[in-house]
Design a protein around this motif. Structure first.
Motif, PDB file in Angstrom:
ATOM      1  N   GLU A 129       1.092  -0.806  -0.079  1.00 55.75           N
ATOM      2  CA  GLU A 129      -0.107   0.288  -0.156  1.00 55.75           C
ATOM      3  C   GLU A 129       0.770   1.653   0.199  1.00 55.75           C
ATOM      4  N   LYS A 130       2.483   1.376   1.208  1.00 54.97           N
ATOM      5  CA  LYS A 130       2.396   2.574   0.829  1.00 54.97           C
ATOM      6  C   LYS A 130       4.031   3.002  -0.131  1.00 54.97           C
ATOM      7  N   ASN A 131       4.024   1.094  -0.572  1.00 57.35           N
ATOM      8  CA  ASN A 131       4.903   1.475  -2.076  1.00 57.35           C
ATOM      9  C   ASN A 131       6.781   1.225  -1.402  1.00 57.35           C
ATOM     10  N   LEU A 132       6.515   0.765  -0.444  1.00 63.08           N
ATOM     11  CA  LEU A 132       7.679   1.059   0.297  1.00 63.08           C
ATOM     12  C   LEU A 132       8.688  -0.818   0.176  1.00 63.08           C
ATOM     13  N   PHE A 133       9.698  -0.657   0.759  1.00 68.49           N
ATOM     14  CA  PHE A 133      10.268  -1.862   0.122  1.00 68.49           C
ATOM     15  C   PHE A 133      10.335  -2.627   2.043  1.00 68.49           C
ATOM     16  N   LEU A 134      10.018  -4.679   1.568  1.00 68.44           N
ATOM     17  CA  LEU A 134      10.179  -4.525   2.713  1.00 68.44           C
ATOM     18  C   LEU A 134      10.852  -6.459   3.014  1.00 68.44           C
ATOM     19  N   MET A 135      12.091  -7.153   3.436  1.00 71.26           N
ATOM     20  CA  MET A 135      12.782  -7.846   3.509  1.00 71.26           C
ATOM     21  C   MET A 135      12.641  -8.552   5.190  1.00 71.26           C
ATOM     22  N   GLU A 136      12.299 -10.241   4.807  1.00 70.49           N
ATOM     23  CA  GLU A 136      13.319 -10.740   6.199  1.00 70.49           C
ATOM     24  C   GLU A 136      14.345 -11.070   6.141  1.00 70.49           C
ATOM     25  N   ALA A 137      15.068 -10.996   6.917  1.00 72.44           N
ATOM     26  CA  ALA A 137      16.455 -10.537   6.886  1.00 72.44           C
ATOM     27  C   ALA A 137      17.098 -12.178   7.280  1.00 72.44           C
ATOM     28  N   VAL A 138      16.928 -12.486   6.308  1.00 70.31           N
ATOM     29  CA  VAL A 138      17.508 -14.006   6.083  1.00 70.31           C
ATOM     30  C   VAL A 138      19.104 -14.207   5.541  1.00 70.31           C
ATOM     31  N   TRP A 139      20.258 -13.369   6.230  1.00 71.66           N
ATOM     32  CA  TRP A 139      21.282 -13.331   5.351  1.00 71.66           C
ATOM     33  C   TRP A 139      21.658 -14.705   4.639  1.00 71.66           C
ATOM     34  N   THR A 140      21.772 -15.763   5.201  1.00 65.03           N
ATOM     35  CA  THR A 140      22.292 -16.862   4.344  1.00 65.03           C
ATOM     36  C   THR A 140      22.353 -17.017   2.965  1.00 65.03           C
ATOM     37  N   ARG A 141      21.267 -16.233   2.505  1.00 72.15           N
ATOM     38  CA  ARG A 141      20.639 -16.716   1.137  1.00 72.15           C
ATOM     39  C   ARG A 141      21.250 -16.083   0.081  1.00 72.15           C
ATOM     40  N   TYR A 142      21.825 -14.519   0.851  1.00 66.71           N
ATOM     41  CA  TYR A 142      23.083 -13.797   0.502  1.00 66.71           C
ATOM     42  C   TYR A 142      24.301 -14.255   0.206  1.00 66.71           C
ATOM     43  N   THR A 204      14.971 -22.684   5.816  1.00 64.70           N
ATOM     44  CA  THR A 204      15.935 -21.999   4.069  1.00 64.70           C
ATOM     45  C   THR A 204      16.579 -22.642   3.524  1.00 64.70           C
ATOM     46  N   TRP A 205      17.148 -23.786   3.701  1.00 66.61           N
ATOM     47  CA  TRP A 205      18.250 -24.486   2.776  1.00 66.61           C
ATOM     48  C   TRP A 205      17.347 -25.121   2.360  1.00 66.61           C
ATOM     49  N   VAL A 206      16.061 -26.318   2.358  1.00 62.92           N
ATOM     50  CA  VAL A 206      15.151 -26.793   2.435  1.00 62.92           C
ATOM     51  C   VAL A 206      14.307 -26.260   1.064  1.00 62.92           C
ATOM     52  N   PHE A 207      13.961 -24.655   1.464  1.00 67.37           N
ATOM     53  CA  PHE A 207      13.593 -23.510   0.191  1.00 67.37           C
ATOM     54  C   PHE A 207      14.234 -23.308  -0.500  1.00 67.37           C
ATOM     55  N   GLN A 208      14.711 -22.587  -0.319  1.00 65.20           N
ATOM     56  CA  GLN A 208      16.299 -21.990  -1.502  1.00 65.20           C
ATOM     57  C   GLN A 208      16.730 -23.171  -2.266  1.00 65.20           C
ATOM     58  N   THR A 209      16.630 -24.625  -2.492  1.00 67.09           N
ATOM     59  CA  THR A 209      16.515 -25.669  -2.591  1.00 67.09           C
ATOM     60  C   THR A 209      15.735 -25.927  -3.374  1.00 67.09           C
ATOM     61  N   LEU A 210      14.753 -26.403  -2.673  1.00 66.32           N
ATOM     62  CA  LEU A 210      14.169 -27.382  -3.347  1.00 66.32           C
ATOM     63  C   LEU A 210      12.164 -26.331  -3.915  1.00 66.32           C
ATOM     64  N   TYR A 211      12.933 -25.147  -4.145  1.00 67.63           N
ATOM     65  CA  TYR A 211      11.777 -24.594  -3.857  1.00 67.63           C
ATOM     66  C   TYR A 211      11.744 -22.900  -5.093  1.00 67.63           C
ATOM     67  N   HIS A 212      12.586 -22.613  -4.447  1.00 69.45           N
ATOM     68  CA  HIS A 212      13.395 -21.150  -5.052  1.00 69.45           C
ATOM     69  C   HIS A 212      14.252 -21.285  -6.506  1.00 69.45           C
ATOM     70  N   THR A 213      14.613 -22.372  -6.751  1.00 68.53           N
ATOM     71  CA  THR A 213      15.081 -22.857  -7.689  1.00 68.53           C
ATOM     72  C   THR A 213      14.546 -23.475  -8.691  1.00 68.53           C
ATOM     73  N   GLN A 214      13.213 -23.526  -8.856  1.00 64.69           N
ATOM     74  CA  GLN A 214      12.049 -23.556  -9.734  1.00 64.69           C
ATOM     75  C   GLN A 214      11.321 -22.122 -10.242  1.00 64.69           C
ATOM     76  N   PRO A 215      11.016 -22.277 -11.069  1.00 62.47           N
ATOM     77  CA  PRO A 215      10.429 -21.202 -12.024  1.00 62.47           C
ATOM     78  C   PRO A 215       9.243 -20.271 -11.041  1.00 62.47           C
ATOM     79  N   GLU A 216       9.423 -19.099 -10.821  1.00 61.08           N
ATOM     80  CA  GLU A 216       8.134 -18.271 -10.235  1.00 61.08           C
ATOM     81  C   GLU A 216       6.766 -19.097 -10.647  1.00 61.08           C
ATOM     82  N   LYS A 217       6.717 -19.067 -11.751  1.00 62.30           N
ATOM     83  CA  LYS A 217       5.038 -20.022 -12.040  1.00 62.30           C
ATOM     84  C   LYS A 217       4.800 -21.201 -11.552  1.00 62.30           C
ATOM     85  N   THR A 218       5.911 -22.044 -11.665  1.00 60.87           N
ATOM     86  CA  THR A 218       5.664 -23.680 -11.675  1.00 60.87           C
ATOM     87  C   THR A 218       5.889 -23.733  -9.871  1.00 60.87           C
ATOM     88  N   ARG A 219       6.387 -22.485  -8.546  1.00 62.25           N
ATOM     89  CA  ARG A 219       5.971 -23.342  -7.749  1.00 62.25           C
ATOM     90  C   ARG A 219       5.511 -23.483  -6.285  1.00 62.25           C
TER      91      ARG A 219
END
Ligand code: NDP
Ligand SMILES: O=C1OC[C@@H](O)[C@H](O)[C@H]1O
Length: 400
Positions: A129-142, A204-219
């Motif tokens: 609504e407010k056009n702001l950036f919001l992020m969970e600080a899961v540093w490991t992903r970066y 995080t490791w489960v999701f970044q390997t099994l979920y995030h690696t899939q094309p966004e549309k097919t997750r």
């Protein structure tokens, strides 16, 4: 004069991770090869006192004109702050992030994002609504290490992933370490327990390997079966949680993929001081990728292929660090003199997003953070783990 854009940070809370993050933030980005952005700290707030915020700013060697606040509410109105880093216990993230978003600030909020998915959804809605950036600080992903692992997967090196086994556990000796039950690791009023604090990295490791690696549309979201063991010292906080997940996949993709994610604050991933038991194993028909503990800040990976190839890599965290008293969290001695902690990469990502007008993080968007909160809600539902209603609420503002 430098033309590199500088992002102005405000730090909300002055505890352990706030110190670590801010020291990392103030390291010269050139030490990690970054030239597109600079960071500065313009304000810090402590709910305890203004003098604590002053001491914090001194300890992190913030610029001398950085402003100290003794109240989060006053701090949130500071017109010089572009983005707020929130470093309070999980129980407080919803109230604190909402305060900052309502005041028009971009937000980077520590993990676990919120206490439950409904709170995460509400924050995402307000940010939109407010056009702001919001992020969970899961540093490991970066980390470059995580980027490398995801690339091995998407390039098909081990074939379609069949299974991921992921643990983040620490032998914290809770009866001795947290005797009065008030510490955030075990205190239900602070959404304590292994799941939200440590289990989020196993997930995080489960999701970044099994979920995030899939094309966004097919997750597709996984199905879950979970068991929770309460910590007998305080009741409504878990000492271990064990999760089995099934990620739907088509036959062309090798069929459904399974994951086992475990977490404990009583027993460790790798016994004693050793770090030689993998904390994450990503298995496919052509081989396996192993990541070595601690899973929130690993320093070693091993790729083992069925053709006999073995690629071992040691991952260095660029510096210069600030010496041996750098806060490293519970049971984490993986920090060498001269190294940064590695929290700067998530800060670079947040800054880059703000400068380019992006509203969500590139390696974990808000839908994925919300989905992981939904999974943790379901773990708690199946395991009968309820937190006090005052920290589960969507009401705002609530004095906790
Ligand atoms: N990414 C990572 O590696 C790590 C992340 N974390 C995450 O960071 C967050 C904070 O953890 P950590 O820094 O270890 O915690 P600490 O207990 O060290 O610090 C929390 C700070 O929050 C503020 N606070 C406000 N209200 C309360 C309250 N009721 N009880 C306790 N503190 C309160 C206090 O700061 P003040 O008095 O100044 O307001 C306090 O110093 C958690 O979400 C945790 O999961 C933690 C460790 C590592
Ligand atoms: O996020 C974290 O990572 C490091 C751990 O030591 C700490 O308990 C946890 O909050």
């Amino acid at each position: 004069m430098s033309s590199t854009p500088t992002v102005r940070w405000g730090i909300l809370a002055t505890g352990g991770i706030a110190l670590t993050f801010t020291k990392d933030l103030l390291l010269d980005p050139a030490t990690r090869g970054v030239s597109s952005v600079k960071h500065t700290v313009v304000a810090a707030a402590s709910s305890s006192s203004k003098s604590r915020a002053e001491a914090f700013l001194k300890e992190v060697a913030a610029p001398s004109d950085a402003k100290a606040y003794g109240s989060y509410e006053e701090f949130a109105e500071d017109p010089n702050v572009d983005i707020v880093y929130i470093a309070t216990p999980h129980s407080h993230h919803y109230q604190n992030a909402r305060l900052c978003l309502e005041a028009g600030k971009h937000v980077l909020c520590e993990k676990a994002f919120t206490v439950n998915a409904a709170q995460a959804r509400k924050l995402a809605e307000i940010a939109k609504e407010k056009n702001l950036f919001l992020m969970e600080a899961v540093w490991t992903r970066y980390f470059p290490l995580s980027i490398y692992v995801r690339e091995q997967i998407t390039s098909g090196r081990i074939g379609h992933i069949a299974r991921v086994i992921s643990d983040n556990s620490m032998a914290l000796d809770p009866e001795k370490s947290f005797t009065d039950g008030k510490h955030r690791m075990v205190n239900p009023d602070l959404a304590g327990g292994a799941l939200l604090d440590l289990g989020i990295y196993a997930l995080t490791w489960v999701f970044q390997t099994l979920y995030h690696t899939q094309p966004e549309k097919t997750r597709q979201p996984p199905k879950l079966l979970a068991f929770v063991k309460p910590y007998r010292g305080t009741g409504n906080a878990d000492e271990h949680s064990t999760m089995i997940l099934n990620f739907p996949r088509s036959e062309e993709e090798g069929g459904d993929a399974h994951a086992v994610a475990t977490t404990s604050l009583r027993v460790a991933t790798s016994p004693g001081a050793s770090q030689d038991t993998p904390c994450v194993r990503i298995q496919g028909p052509k081989g396996e990728i192993q990541v070595f503990p601690p899973s929130f800040r690993p320093t070693k990976t091993k790729l083992i292929l069925s053709d006999g190839t073995i690629e071992e890599k040691d991952w260095v965290y660029p510096g210069p660090g600030k010496g041996s008293n750098w806060y490293s969290g519970f049971g984490d001695s993986q920090h060498s003199e001269g190294e940064g902690r590695g929290m700067f990469w998530e800060a670079d990502e947040a800054a880059e997003a703000i400068l380019t007008g992006r509203k969500e993080a590139k390696f974990e968007n808000l839908d994925e953070s919300i989905l992981i909160m939904e999974i943790m809600d379901e773990v708690r539902r199946q395991g009968g783990l309820e937190y006090p209603s005052k920290i589960e609420t969507l009401d705002y503002p609530v004095q906790l």
